[in-house]
Design an enzyme around this catalytic site. Structure first.
Site, short mmCIF file in Angstrom:
data_model
loop_
_atom_site.label_atom_id
_atom_site.label_comp_id
_atom_site.label_asym_id
_atom_site.label_seq_id
_atom_site.Cartn_x
_atom_site.Cartn_y
_atom_site.Cartn_z
N ASP A 35 -5.37 2.21 10.23
CA ASP A 35 -6.75 1.80 10.41
C ASP A 35 -6.94 1.51 11.91
OD1 ASP A 35 -9.31 0.65 10.18
OD2 ASP A 35 -8.84 -0.23 8.25
N VAL A 47 -11.58 2.47 1.88
CA VAL A 47 -11.07 3.34 0.83
C VAL A 47 -10.05 2.61 -0.05
CG1 VAL A 47 -11.49 5.52 2.03
CG2 VAL A 47 -9.33 4.31 2.39
N LYS A 86 -7.62 6.76 10.11
CA LYS A 86 -9.04 6.67 10.44
C LYS A 86 -9.19 6.78 11.95
CE LYS A 86 -10.33 3.50 6.69
NZ LYS A 86 -10.88 2.15 6.43
N GLY A 123 0.77 -1.23 0.00
CA GLY A 123 0.00 0.00 0.00
C GLY A 123 0.80 1.28 0.00
N ASP A 172 -5.82 -0.87 -1.90
CA ASP A 172 -6.51 -1.74 -2.83
C ASP A 172 -7.69 -2.45 -2.19
OD1 ASP A 172 -5.51 -5.07 -2.61
OD2 ASP A 172 -4.81 -3.56 -1.20
#
Length: 190
Positions: free
Chosen positions: A112, A162, A140, A53, A168
């Protein structure tokens, strides 16, 4: 200029909305790079990108930093192919660099729950680094389960799934130049 999806396997209909545009990302990375250059002036800085990512943010951030800054990559996973963290962290690819005495800046795409990042911070600190800090493009706040001190944050975003700019779903959407909320109907189909 709007993205051209005419040859893509998806359309803007796949997304609820764009939460961070490519222009916003570029401007924020410029701001973060100024702070990082100042904070690490004269120090032996190693950027540690978290695969897969962080590829986009790592590349774009690194190009804004001095050319002597080094990079290495680590792959850890707590997701599998789902949309929620499993909480179990596995090393898929370890670092090549020795961290002893180095200043390490972990470059993350998103924070996250914080579980994976908390584990990674502990792991890298145990390797003898002089310092270990975090730069994350996205966070987040409503999903955080572990308190983590993050030195550089790009954007706080809603607790929704997202994709884009490295993020992804099932290895799709990483190459989008923006970050968007993926409609649940898209990943419910897969």
């Amino acid at each position: 200029m709007s993205p051209d999806f005419s040859h893509a396997a998806f359309t803007m209909d796949d997304f609820t909305r764009v939460v961070v545009t490519d222009k916003q990302i570029g401007a924020r990375l410029d701001e973060l790079a100024v702070k990082i250059r100042a904070d690490y002036a004269g120090k032996d800085l190693l950027l540690v990108g978290v695969l897969k990512g962080a590829v986009m943010v790592m590349a774009d951030l690194a190009r804004r930093l001095p050319p002597y800054v080094q990079m290495d990559w680590m792959a850890v996973s707590s997701y599998g192919s789902g949309t929620r963290s499993s909480g179990v962290v596995r090393i898929l690819k370890d670092l090549d660099a020795d961290l002893t005495g180095r200043h390490v800046l972990i470059v993350e795409d998103i924070i996250d729950t914080g579980v994976t990042l908390s584990w990674l911070l502990g792991n890298l600190r145990s390797r003898g680094a002089e310092s270990v800090e975090v730069a994350a493009l996205l966070r987040k706040p409503d999903a955080i389960q572990v308190d983590i001190d993050v030195k550089y944050i790009g954007f706080d975003i809603p607790n929704e799934f997202v994709v884009g700019y490295g993020l992804d779903w099932a290895e799709k959407y990483r190459t989008l130049p923006f970050v968007a909320i993926l409609k649940p109907s898209v990943y419910a189909e897969g």
